[in-house]
Design an enzyme around this catalytic site. Structure first.
Site, PDB file in Angstrom:
ATOM      1  N   PRO A  88       0.817  -1.222   0.000  1.00 44.65           N
ATOM      2  CA  PRO A  88       0.000   0.000   0.000  1.00 44.65           C
ATOM      3  C   PRO A  88       0.851   1.273   0.000  1.00 44.65           C
ATOM      4  CG  PRO A  88      -0.795  -1.569   1.649  1.00 44.65           C
ATOM      5  CD  PRO A  88       0.537  -2.065   1.177  1.00 44.65           C
ATOM      6  N   GLU A 115       2.598  -8.046   7.904  1.00 41.25           N
ATOM      7  CA  GLU A 115       2.413  -6.622   8.155  1.00 41.25           C
ATOM      8  C   GLU A 115       3.429  -5.805   7.372  1.00 41.25           C
ATOM      9  OE1 GLU A 115       1.652  -9.009  10.251  1.00 41.25           O
ATOM     10  OE2 GLU A 115      -0.431  -8.357  10.276  1.00 41.25           O
ATOM     11  N   ARG A 153      -1.386  -7.877 -21.401  1.00 39.95           N
ATOM     12  CA  ARG A 153      -2.244  -7.512 -22.540  1.00 39.95           C
ATOM     13  C   ARG A 153      -1.572  -6.540 -23.501  1.00 39.95           C
ATOM     14  NH1 ARG A 153      -5.125  -3.262 -21.854  1.00 39.95           N
ATOM     15  NH2 ARG A 153      -7.047  -3.883 -22.870  1.00 39.95           N
ATOM     16  N   ASP A 168      -7.877   1.377 -26.193  1.00 30.79           N
ATOM     17  CA  ASP A 168      -8.293   1.253 -24.795  1.00 30.79           C
ATOM     18  C   ASP A 168      -8.665   2.574 -24.193  1.00 30.79           C
ATOM     19  OD1 ASP A 168      -7.982  -1.356 -24.253  1.00 30.79           O
ATOM     20  OD2 ASP A 168      -5.987  -1.191 -23.381  1.00 30.79           O
TER      21      ASP A 168
HETATM   22  C1  4G0 Z   1       3.220  -5.201   2.579  1.00 33.63           C
HETATM   23  C2  4G0 Z   1      -0.545  -4.383  -1.699  1.00 33.63           C
HETATM   24  C3  4G0 Z   1       2.351  -6.078   1.961  1.00 33.63           C
HETATM   25  C4  4G0 Z   1       2.760  -4.343   3.553  1.00 33.63           C
HETATM   26  C5  4G0 Z   1      -0.328  -5.369  -0.736  1.00 33.63           C
HETATM   27  C6  4G0 Z   1       0.557  -5.269   3.275  1.00 33.63           C
HETATM   28  C7  4G0 Z   1      -2.650  -3.912  -0.682  1.00 33.63           C
HETATM   29  C8  4G0 Z   1      -1.718  -3.645  -1.666  1.00 33.63           C
HETATM   30  C9  4G0 Z   1       1.016  -6.118   2.311  1.00 33.63           C
HETATM   31  C10 4G0 Z   1       1.419  -4.371   3.913  1.00 33.63           C
HETATM   32  C11 4G0 Z   1      -1.288  -5.560   0.257  1.00 33.63           C
HETATM   33  C12 4G0 Z   1      -1.973  -2.604  -2.701  1.00 33.63           C
HETATM   34  C13 4G0 Z   1       1.812  -2.539   5.518  1.00 33.63           C
HETATM   35  C14 4G0 Z   1      -0.444  -3.504   5.282  1.00 33.63           C
HETATM   36  C15 4G0 Z   1       0.088  -7.061   1.649  1.00 33.63           C
HETATM   37  N1  4G0 Z   1      -2.436  -4.844   0.251  1.00 33.63           N
HETATM   38  N2  4G0 Z   1      -2.856  -1.635  -2.400  1.00 33.63           N
HETATM   39  N3  4G0 Z   1      -1.152  -6.445   1.275  1.00 33.63           N
HETATM   40  N4  4G0 Z   1       0.947  -3.471   4.901  1.00 33.63           N
HETATM   41  O1  4G0 Z   1      -1.389  -2.630  -3.759  1.00 33.63           O
END
Ligand code: 4G0
Length: 246
Positions: A88, A115, A153, A168
């Site tokens: 994220p 996490e 794609r 697209d």
């Molecule tokens: C690393 C990507 C991986 C850290 C991965 C979570 C959403 C996305 C993950 C976390 C993911 C996205 C700090 C919560 C695995 N969730 N939005 N989850 N934290 O691309």
């Protein structure tokens, strides 16, 4: 092109990428997806890939060594592969990234389910870190699959005759115009008259204006970077005046 994926759940990748358009492209040898179990590079009696965070706190953190060993091995097979991390905290993944990444020979996706990752994974092993949107998932596997789809794609032959990446949505930075098929009236709504007119010039102009109006209403920030003609800009000014006085 070779997509290598490092994950604790390699089975997640088989059916989504084995069906439909992407499944056919894989069968044709246009690209391949190889999901590897990170545990294969783990050490010790318990083959651990995660550990408690230094400094305390909840949750587990992905250890760097198994990721490092896996990448070293995969790069022997596909030299120059780019390593991608999905979190994220990453750069928002866009169509332009999908297009650029489709020119690589190999991509390695590192999927975490904890996490987070030991920061040294980012510092020494990862080339680019992406987010597919402002939400949290239980792991990086679905983001990896989303990115593989968006990238694949663009590879020659993948879309075949069923579509073109050139036309697209987003090719010109705008949302797509509305489409209609039979019946001519559905739930009391008729197909716009212009589409039955046979006037291809009028149809093209109507579609363009629908694209501009939709983008203006739903994603106005896209207009700043879209490819716009003089005529487009005149139309957008009209939309702005209309919205301003509405
Ligand atoms: C690393 C990507 C991986 C850290 C991965 C979570 C959403 C996305 C993950 C976390 C993911 C996205 C700090 C919560 C695995 N969730 N939005 N989850 N934290 O691309």
């Amino acid at each position: 092109m070779i997509f290598d994926v490092l994950t604790l759940f390699p089975g997640m990748f088989t059916s989504p990428l084995g069906e439909s358009i992407l499944g056919r492209a894989v069968s044709q040898g246009l690209f391949s997806v190889r999901a590897h179990n990170l545990r294969d590079w783990a050490e010790g009696k318990h083959l651990t890939t995660d550990d408690a965070p230094y400094g305390g706190g909840d949750g587990m953190v992905m250890k760097p060594e198994p990721v490092a060993r896996a990448i070293a091995r995969l790069r022997e097979e596909t030299p120059g592969s780019k390593v991608l991390l999905m979190t994220p905290q990453g750069v928002p993944f866009r169509q332009q990234h999908a297009r650029q990444l489709s020119r690589e020979n190999g991509l390695i996706f590192v999927c975490g389910r904890y996490e987070g990752f030991d920061e040294r994974i980012r510092q020494t092993l990862v080339d680019e870190e992406y987010s597919i949107g402002d939400f949290v998932l239980t792991g990086g596997e679905l983001p990896a699959m989303v990115m593989i789809d968006a990238i694949a794609r663009h590879l020659p032959g993948v879309l075949g005759s069923n579509g073109s990446v050139e036309t697209d949505s987003f090719a010109d930075g705008l949302l797509e115009y509305p489409q209609y098929t039979r019946p001519a009236v559905f739930n009391g709504l008729a197909v716009p008259e212009v589409l039955l007119s046979g006037d291809h010039g009028r149809i093209a102009r109507w579609r363009r204006e629908q694209q501009l109006q939709r983008t203006f209403e739903r994603r106005p920030e896209l207009l700043a970077t879209a490819e716009l003609t003089e005529q487009d800009q005149v139309f957008i000014e009209k939309l702005r005046r209309r919205a301003g006085s509405g």
